[in-house]
Design a protein around this motif. Structure first.
Motif: not given
Lengths: 206, 206
Positions: A56-63, A65-70, A101-110
């Motif tokens: 499930d895609l997490p809610t975007p816009g979080a900081d 830490k919350a983004a990675v955690r979620e 895609d999953h990894m890209e989202a994590l890297v992008a969040a950092f």
DNA sequence: ACCTGAACACCGTTCAAGT
DNA sequence: ACCTGAACACCGTTCAAGT
């Protein structure tokens, strides 16, 4: 076909999933599967895609830490529905688009959180398989004899040789896997945050 | 026989290690192996024991942090000599005495350092497979076409879809696995130390 | 009693024979 | 051309026949 493979693995376990058993389940002749996949590895790749695609895609816009955690906890939720998936993910040799895609989202969040490329890289490595939401369980139980007296005697010898393990095992009852997972991920995230705030650079290699 | 199995796995890989191939290597008939082990799982158990038994014992008397760090890095050194060992360790379902010795030493080190039983327990879980000195590599490379033009075109599409991954991969050259491992283990150890100094108790569950 | 060859019940995949 | 049954080259393990 991939969906059928996933549900069959859920039912009978990954070891019992063979090209032949899958074909029988679908109601086709074994060789018919090779119209859809080149070999069994490709079948397993596809099954991983199904599970990772279900995150499930997490809610975007979080900081960050919350983004990675979620996102990591969402991956965990998807993985927990398929006990065999962790082992299959580990055995993959190439990444599919869904996995990337999953990894890209994590890297992008950092990166969006202001992490340097280097620190992001190390953080991703430190996450390791935890980015998929699982940890290898490494508290295997030693073989237990069926006889009650023999078991008690064994426990005595066990306590003598492994006092610290026994103390730990008897104090904490059963493990709360979800708690342990969140404990570790938060420890890592806090560590990343601290290094980031300190302006960590790779020059600080000890 | 176990030593022979280990060296054969080193040479031909764990997938090519079969009861039959091992028997042939030793120069006995396949069924003769079943005099020494009940089945293949027991053979793999024994092979893990050989590798874990090869872990150089760290110098005693150090503080908990150095003791854990040294022991884990010693485990890593032993594991690196046998690339197949990580996968086999993960697939074990019960712990042998040699395996328990390693875990006991780690648990005892935390306790000797004044860690509470609870924090020790969580720390062991957070270490996970890293207590054996390995991390699952989770940066698999996507399949690459052989044709040079096709590869360039693919790289372009790749960079468009996964900009952060490409940025990270191109900035950091090849990964220094040993550095990444030590980065992560030190991050965890620092985290444990901080919680311990703060007098962490499990009551602080969020 | 011990050892061992053949056999059993599986695999993933190749390949040639059938449509 | 497409599909598919039989066959191939393996497994781990059982078991009965031979010593």
């Amino acid at each position: 076909m991939l969906r059928a493979a996933v549900t069959l693995a859920d039912e009978v376990g990954i070891d019992a999933l063979s090209m032949r058993s899958l074909a029988q389940r679908i109601g086709v002749v074994p060789m018919a599967l090779y119209k859809h996949v080149a070999n069994k590895e490709e079948l397993l790749d596809g099954m991983v895609d199904v599970i990772v695609g279900d995150i499930d895609l997490p809610t975007p816009g979080a900081d960050w830490k919350a983004a990675v955690r979620e996102r990591v906890l969402a991956a965990r939720a998807s993985l927990l529905r398929h006990p065999w998936a962790a082992r299959v993910i580990e055995s993959r040799t190439s990444a599919s688009p869904v996995v990337l895609d999953h990894m890209e989202a994590l890297v992008a969040a950092f990166r969006a959180g202001g992490f340097s490329v280097d620190l992001t890289h190390h953080a991703m490595h430190a996450l390791g398989t935890r980015m998929w939401g699982f940890t290898q369980e490494v508290f295997p139980t030693p073989a237990q004899p069926a006889d009650a007296d023999a078991r008690a005697a064994m426990l005595g010898r066990f306590a003598a040789r492994y006092p610290s393990i026994v103390e730990m095992a008897s104090t904490t009852g059963g493990c709360d896997d979800q708690f342990e997972f969140e404990f570790a991920i938060d420890l890592l995230l806090d560590g990343f945050e601290r290094l980031h705030q300190q302006g960590w650079t790779s020059a600080e290699r000890s």
